[in-house]
Write a protein that holds these residues in place. Structure first.
Motif, PDB file in Angstrom:
ATOM      1  N   LYS A  31       0.999  -1.238   0.000  1.00  0.00           N
ATOM      2  CA  LYS A  31       0.150   0.105   0.006  1.00  0.00           C
ATOM      3  C   LYS A  31       0.820   1.288  -0.123  1.00  0.00           C
ATOM      4  O   LYS A  31       0.645   1.957  -0.759  1.00  0.00           O
ATOM      5  CB  LYS A  31      -0.742  -0.168   1.336  1.00  0.00           C
ATOM      6  N   PHE A  32       1.833   1.102   0.679  1.00  0.00           N
ATOM      7  CA  PHE A  32       2.759   2.435   1.027  1.00  0.00           C
ATOM      8  C   PHE A  32       4.243   2.204   0.026  1.00  0.00           C
ATOM      9  O   PHE A  32       4.787   3.307   0.147  1.00  0.00           O
ATOM     10  CB  PHE A  32       3.062   2.672   2.367  1.00  0.00           C
ATOM     11  N   GLY A  33       4.279   1.447  -0.788  1.00  0.00           N
ATOM     12  CA  GLY A  33       5.413   1.283  -1.540  1.00  0.00           C
ATOM     13  C   GLY A  33       6.792   1.037  -0.942  1.00  0.00           C
ATOM     14  O   GLY A  33       7.759   1.691  -1.211  1.00  0.00           O
ATOM     15  N   HIS A  34       6.657   0.463   0.021  1.00  0.00           N
ATOM     16  CA  HIS A  34       7.888   0.145   0.736  1.00  0.00           C
ATOM     17  C   HIS A  34       8.285  -1.552   0.393  1.00  0.00           C
ATOM     18  O   HIS A  34       7.566  -2.305  -0.157  1.00  0.00           O
ATOM     19  CB  HIS A  34       7.688  -0.160   2.289  1.00  0.00           C
ATOM     20  N   THR A  35       9.506  -1.926   0.821  1.00  0.00           N
ATOM     21  CA  THR A  35      10.055  -3.296   0.725  1.00  0.00           C
ATOM     22  C   THR A  35      10.492  -3.615   1.933  1.00  0.00           C
ATOM     23  O   THR A  35      11.739  -3.192   2.717  1.00  0.00           O
ATOM     24  CB  THR A  35      11.264  -3.484  -0.437  1.00  0.00           C
TER      25      THR A  35
END
Length: 356
Positions: A31-35
């Motif tokens: 959802k927030f574009g992290h890895t």
């Protein structure tokens, strides 16, 4: 952001609840574009079975090198006959010491949807339960000298409780800084009428308080504190105390909120690499049966995002999803109520994940 998380699934229900928390983290990442990259770090009884020790050096190195650590639970009757120095719980103590994690923070907050599960009288529960226990973690009797010897024809056991000023100061500062972000009240718990360590504790906390004139400090004996937690928990904002007292009082605090399965905790040192875990045990009696409540572990993952990764919005998303799931009537066995839907560990994780 790209973050590496050391994963200690542990024993009993540990693998089940950590798996669900990882699923929640994956939903947040998407959802927030992290890895988030997960690295296994065996610890506890499973590590004893495989490596002969509860915390292999390789696991400690993995945890030190990660951005943070997520833990399920360790221990179980299978390893009760291990020597004291090699029990699963010693792995946890070694991990805290090896990572320099001297402060444990446990929130005790009752979800309004679970007020009926609070064991206190309804009029007491109605005042609300929302406080934090800040516990010193790598000092005191747990880390002192332990010995058992023959004396006068019988066995004699001795455990040493010791504290230095710097150990007290650093955990006191965590408590006062935490209180500044809340209702600005600190209650320091000790047994200064009996113990020298407690007299030093009280004196040192009082000195630290001078640097926080905006925060109210009061002192309370531990036996009175145990009583006050069930008489009127609403009086507390931030509790700070030493290792043994904190262990006992934080478990009491968790139970009055409705279920020990709902409470997360964080263990921190001077850096941002912390250890996050639910406060309950490994519950071997229900392991592998999809009966465990994963919410404490899921909320621990939210604490990790907030305190180690500075991801407040992401942490809020998890906490809101938990609240929405509870308001929708889904319950695991330990928090089951009339007119609610009973679900297992996997289904609870899926319901929360769908609301991220």
């Amino acid at each position: 952001m790209n973050k590496t998380i050391a994963i200690i699934k542990g024993d009993g229900i540990g693998p089940e609840i950590v798996t669900e928390a990882m699923g929640i983290l994956d939903a947040v990442a998407a959802k927030f574009g992290h890895t988030f990259t997960y690295v296994d770090a065996p610890m506890g009884g499973n590590a004893i079975d495989k490596f002969g020790v509860p915390l292999p050096d390789s696991s400690l190195a993995t945890c030190r090198n990660a951005d943070s650590v997520l833990l399920g639970a360790v221990g179980g009757p299978k390893w009760d006959n291990q020597p004291a120095a090699n029990r699963p719980e010693r792995g946890l103590l070694k991990l805290r010491e090896g990572m320099g994690l001297y402060t444990n923070v446990r929130p005790a907050k009752m979800f309004s949807e679970l007020s009926a599960a609070c064991p206190l009288r309804a009029d007491i529960a109605a005042n609300g339960i929302d406080f934090i226990v800040v516990r010193e973690l790598i000092g005191g009797v747990y880390f002192g000298e332990h010995r058992t010897e023959e004396a006068n024809g019988e066995q004699k056991a001795t455990d040493i409780m010791a504290y230095s000023e710097h150990e007290i100061k650093r955990v006191a500062r965590v408590a006062f800084e935490t209180a500044r972000k809340r209702r600005k009240r600190v209650t320091s718990i000790d047994k200064a009428n009996v113990l020298d360590t407690s007299r030093l504790w009280r004196k040192t906390v009082t000195e630290v308080a001078k640097d926080y004139p905006d925060v109210e400090l009061r002192h309370m004996y531990v036996d009175n504190a145990a009583m006050q937690l069930v008489r009127d928990p609403s009086q507390f904002d931030v509790i700070v105390t030493e290792n043994l007292f904190g262990d006992i009082l934080s478990d009491e605090a968790s139970q009055i909120t409705g279920s020990i399965g709902m409470i997360p905790s964080s263990s921190m040192g001077d850096g941002t690499n912390g250890l996050y875990e639910p406060i309950h045990g490994s519950a071997p009696d229900i392991a592998g049966q999809d009966k465990a409540n994963p919410i404490g572990t899921i909320l621990a993952a939210a604490m990790m995002l907030r305190y180690s990764f500075d991801m407040a919005a992401e942490a809020n998303a998890i906490e809101r999803a938990v609240d929405k799931t509870l308001r929708s009537g889904f319950r695991c066995g330990d928090i089951m109520q009339e007119n609610c839907q009973l679900v297992g560990c996997k289904a609870m994780g899926a319901e929360i994940r769908s609301r991220i």
